[in-house]
Design a protein around this motif. Structure first.
Motif, mmCIF file in Angstrom:
data_model
loop_
_atom_site.group_PDB
_atom_site.id
_atom_site.type_symbol
_atom_site.label_atom_id
_atom_site.label_comp_id
_atom_site.label_asym_id
_atom_site.label_seq_id
_atom_site.Cartn_x
_atom_site.Cartn_y
_atom_site.Cartn_z
ATOM 1 N N GLN A 159 0.831 -1.210 0.000
ATOM 2 C CA GLN A 159 0.000 0.000 0.000
ATOM 3 C C GLN A 159 0.866 1.262 0.000
ATOM 4 O OE1 GLN A 159 -3.423 0.182 -0.340
ATOM 5 N NE2 GLN A 159 -3.074 -1.977 -0.805
ATOM 6 N N LEU A 160 1.980 1.210 0.700
ATOM 7 C CA LEU A 160 2.907 2.341 0.718
ATOM 8 C C LEU A 160 3.541 2.531 -0.654
ATOM 9 C CD1 LEU A 160 4.261 4.488 2.489
ATOM 10 C CD2 LEU A 160 6.012 2.793 3.076
ATOM 11 N N SER A 161 3.862 1.431 -1.302
ATOM 12 C CA SER A 161 4.463 1.508 -2.638
ATOM 13 C C SER A 161 3.507 2.115 -3.656
ATOM 14 C CB SER A 161 4.882 0.104 -3.103
ATOM 15 O OG SER A 161 5.875 -0.424 -2.267
ATOM 16 N N MET A 162 2.213 1.985 -3.427
ATOM 17 C CA MET A 162 1.247 2.582 -4.344
ATOM 18 C C MET A 162 1.380 4.106 -4.362
ATOM 19 S SD MET A 162 -0.312 0.124 -5.800
ATOM 20 C CE MET A 162 -1.749 0.906 -6.534
ATOM 21 N N TYR A 163 1.676 4.684 -3.200
ATOM 22 C CA TYR A 163 1.896 6.130 -3.150
ATOM 23 C C TYR A 163 3.124 6.504 -3.967
ATOM 24 C CZ TYR A 163 -1.638 7.451 0.260
ATOM 25 O OH TYR A 163 -2.825 7.730 0.874
ATOM 26 N N GLU A 164 4.165 5.689 -3.835
ATOM 27 C CA GLU A 164 5.396 5.949 -4.588
ATOM 28 C C GLU A 164 5.147 5.791 -6.079
ATOM 29 O OE1 GLU A 164 9.100 4.933 -6.634
ATOM 30 O OE2 GLU A 164 7.517 3.502 -6.150
ATOM 31 N N TYR A 165 4.306 4.817 -6.447
ATOM 32 C CA TYR A 165 4.027 4.555 -7.863
ATOM 33 C C TYR A 165 3.271 5.719 -8.494
ATOM 34 C CZ TYR A 165 2.170 2.272 -12.039
ATOM 35 O OH TYR A 165 1.819 1.975 -13.329
ATOM 36 N N PHE A 166 2.250 6.203 -7.801
ATOM 37 C CA PHE A 166 1.423 7.273 -8.373
ATOM 38 C C PHE A 166 1.976 8.667 -8.074
ATOM 39 C CE2 PHE A 166 -1.733 3.795 -8.088
ATOM 40 C CZ PHE A 166 -2.150 3.791 -9.411
ATOM 41 N N GLY A 167 2.728 8.803 -6.990
ATOM 42 C CA GLY A 167 3.216 10.122 -6.591
ATOM 43 C C GLY A 167 4.556 10.502 -7.170
ATOM 44 N N GLY A 168 5.265 9.536 -7.765
ATOM 45 C CA GLY A 168 6.544 9.852 -8.376
ATOM 46 C C GLY A 168 7.680 9.887 -7.366
ATOM 47 N N ARG A 169 8.796 10.424 -7.803
ATOM 48 C CA ARG A 169 10.042 10.402 -7.033
ATOM 49 C C ARG A 169 9.895 11.058 -5.661
ATOM 50 N NH1 ARG A 169 15.398 9.723 -8.358
ATOM 51 N NH2 ARG A 169 16.900 10.790 -7.042
ATOM 52 N N ASN A 170 9.198 12.179 -5.592
ATOM 53 C CA ASN A 170 9.034 12.908 -4.323
ATOM 54 C C ASN A 170 7.621 12.726 -3.772
ATOM 55 O OD1 ASN A 170 10.850 15.192 -6.173
ATOM 56 N ND2 ASN A 170 11.751 14.215 -4.391
ATOM 57 N N PHE A 171 7.198 11.464 -3.649
ATOM 58 C CA PHE A 171 5.805 11.178 -3.321
ATOM 59 C C PHE A 171 5.423 11.608 -1.900
ATOM 60 C CE2 PHE A 171 7.933 7.552 -1.532
ATOM 61 C CZ PHE A 171 7.136 7.118 -0.497
ATOM 62 N N LEU A 172 6.402 11.803 -1.038
ATOM 63 C CA LEU A 172 6.085 12.257 0.315
ATOM 64 C C LEU A 172 5.788 13.760 0.358
ATOM 65 C CD1 LEU A 172 8.672 10.196 2.401
ATOM 66 C CD2 LEU A 172 6.203 9.848 2.255
ATOM 67 N N LYS A 173 6.165 14.460 -0.688
ATOM 68 C CA LYS A 173 5.789 15.875 -0.893
ATOM 69 C C LYS A 173 6.198 16.772 0.285
ATOM 70 C CE LYS A 173 1.815 14.401 -3.652
ATOM 71 N NZ LYS A 173 2.582 14.404 -4.902
ATOM 72 N N LEU A 174 7.461 16.630 0.694
ATOM 73 C CA LEU A 174 7.954 17.439 1.809
ATOM 74 C C LEU A 174 9.143 18.315 1.415
ATOM 75 C CD1 LEU A 174 7.728 14.812 4.694
ATOM 76 C CD2 LEU A 174 6.195 16.721 4.279
ATOM 77 N N LEU A 175 9.332 18.523 0.142
ATOM 78 C CA LEU A 175 10.468 19.312 -0.341
ATOM 79 C C LEU A 175 10.455 20.734 0.208
ATOM 80 C CD1 LEU A 175 10.705 18.203 -4.089
ATOM 81 C CD2 LEU A 175 12.373 17.748 -2.282
ATOM 82 N N THR A 176 9.260 21.270 0.474
ATOM 83 C CA THR A 176 9.153 22.651 0.951
ATOM 84 C C THR A 176 8.689 22.723 2.406
ATOM 85 O OG1 THR A 176 6.885 22.813 0.096
ATOM 86 C CG2 THR A 176 8.663 23.502 -1.379
#
Length: 322
Positions: free
Chosen positions: A110-127
Motif C-alpha cells: 500500500q505504501l508503494s502505491m503512493y510511490e508509484y502514483f506520486g513519483g520520485r518525491n511522493f512524500l511531498k515534503l520538499l518545501t
C-alpha cells in the motif's frame, strides 16, 4: 521563545486529545480505530520517538486485510501532510520507515502505491518548514532530509526487485556470483546508480548535527545507518562483479561505472560526519578506490590502442597512395 514553545506543546496535546475524541465518535468505527493508532504513534508533545508498542500497533494493522492496510497508510499520509509541526512530521516519517523495514508485505504494498502514483518525491515534503523558532527551522531540514532518504529507499527496492530488509536480499550474501550470473552489465549499473544515489542522500545531511542530542533525531540517524549498512553491502557485491567483467565491457559502460564510483566517493565525507566513523567499511572504500584505478588504466590503454590503430591505418593509406 520558550513561552511560545511551551504554549505550542500544550496546544498540541489538547489538539491530539481533541482529534482522538473526534475520531472515536466517528460514524466509521473501523477507520476511526486505525486513525487512533496513528494519532497515538505521532503525538505533538514529546520529542522522543514513538515507543516500540506504538510502532508494533501500527505494523499490526497490516495483518487483518488489505482494506485495513490501506486505511493505515491513508491515515498516516493524512497526518504527515496536514501537520506543520516538525516533530510530528519526523514521527510520521519514522513510522513509515518502520513499515518499510518491519511491516508485512500488504502494508508495504500500500505504501508503494503512493510511490508509484506520486513519483520520485511522493512524500511531498520538499518545501516543509516549521517556522516557530530557529530550532524548528533546523528540525525542518531533518524532515526534508529524512523524507528524501525514505523516497530513495523505496526507489532502490523497486530497482533491485526486493526490499533491502527482505529475506531474498539477505540470501544474496555468499551467493553473489550465482545471483548475478544472468544479470546484464546495464542491470548492475542501474542498481549501482540507485544505491549510490541513496548514499548521496544520506551524505547530503543537515548542518545542525548537534540536534542528534534529541532522542528522536538520534534514533532516526541510527535507523538510517542500518539502511546504509545494507546499501554498502549491495554496492560492494555489484562493484566486485563489474570489476570481474571489466575487460568484456564497453567504453560507455566503463565511463558510467567510473562516474558512479566517483559520485559515491564524493559523498564519503558527509556520511563520515553523520555516523562519526560508524559503518566505515574500509574494505568497501578500498575496493572502490582500486576499481577506479583499474578503470582509468584500462580506459587509457584502450585509448592508446585506438590511437595506434588510427596511425597504422593512416600509414597504410599513405603507402598505397605512393
Amino acid at each position: 521563545m520558550g513561552y511560545r514553545k511551551n504554549l505550542r506543546i500544550v496546544c498540541g496535546n489538547l489538539k491530539d486529545k481533541g482529534s482522538l475524541i473526534k475520531t472515536v465518535l466517528s460514524s466509521k468505527p473501523h477507520k476511526s480505530a486505525v486513525r487512533c493508532v496513528i494519532l497515538r504513534a505521532t503525538t505533538h508533545g514529546s520529542s522522543s520517538p514513538p515507543s516500540n508498542h506504538r510502532i508494533a500497533a501500527v505494523i499490526s494493522l497490516g495483518l487483518e486485510s488489505k482494506t485495513e492496510a490501506c486505511s493505515c497508510i491513508q491515515a498516516l499520509m493524512d497526518r504527515l501532510h496536514s501537520t506543520s509541526n516538525a516533530l510530528v512530521a519526523l514521527k510520521c516519517l519514522y513510522t513509515i520507515h518502520n513499515i518499510i523495514g518491519k511491516g508485512f508485505f500488504i502494508l508495504k504494498d500500500q505504501l508503494s502505491m503512493y510511490e508509484y502514483f506520486g513519483g520520485r518525491n511522493f512524500l511531498k515534503l520538499l518545501t516543509f518548514r516549521d517556522d516557530l523558532d530557529p530550532e524548528t527551522r533546523e528540525m525542518s531540514k531533518w524532515v526534508r532530509w529524512y523524507a528524501a532518504i525514505l523516497e530513495q529507499n523505496l526507489l532502490v527496492s523497486k530497482v533491485l526487485g526486493c526490499h533491502l530488509y527482505s529475506k531474498r536480499a539477505k540470501n544474496v550474501i555468499g551467493k553473489e556470483k550465482d545471483n548475478f550470473s544472468s544479470s546484464l552489465n546495464s542491470d548492475l549499473l542501474n542498481d549501482i546508480d540507485a544505491l549510490v544515489e541513496f548514499a548521496c542522500q544520506v551524505g547530503d545531511l543537515p548542518d545542525s548535527l548537534h540536534l542528534q542530542r534529541k532522542s528522536l533525531v538520534y534514533e532516526i540517524v541510527r535507523s538510517v545507518g542500518e539502511d546504509y549498512r545494507l546499501v554498502q553491502r549491495e554496492i560492494g557485491t555489484r562493484v566486485a562483479e563489474l570489476e570481474a567483467r571489466m575487460m568484456g565491457s564497453s567504453s560507455s559502460e566503463w565511463t558510467r561505472f567510473l562516474n558512479s564510483l566517483t559520485k559515491f566517493e564524493d559523498c564519503k565525507e558527509g556520511i563520515s560526519l553523520l555516523f562519526r566513523n560508524r559503518n566505515r567499511n574500509d574494505e568497501l572504500w578500498d575496493l572502490v578506490k582500486e576499481t577506479k584505478a583499474k578503470l582509468v588504466a584500462v580506459m587509457k590503454d584502450r585509448g592508446n590502442d585506438g590511437k595506434r590503430t588510427l596511425v597504422v591505418r593512416f600509414l597504410q593509406r599513405t603507402s598505397r597512395a605512393s
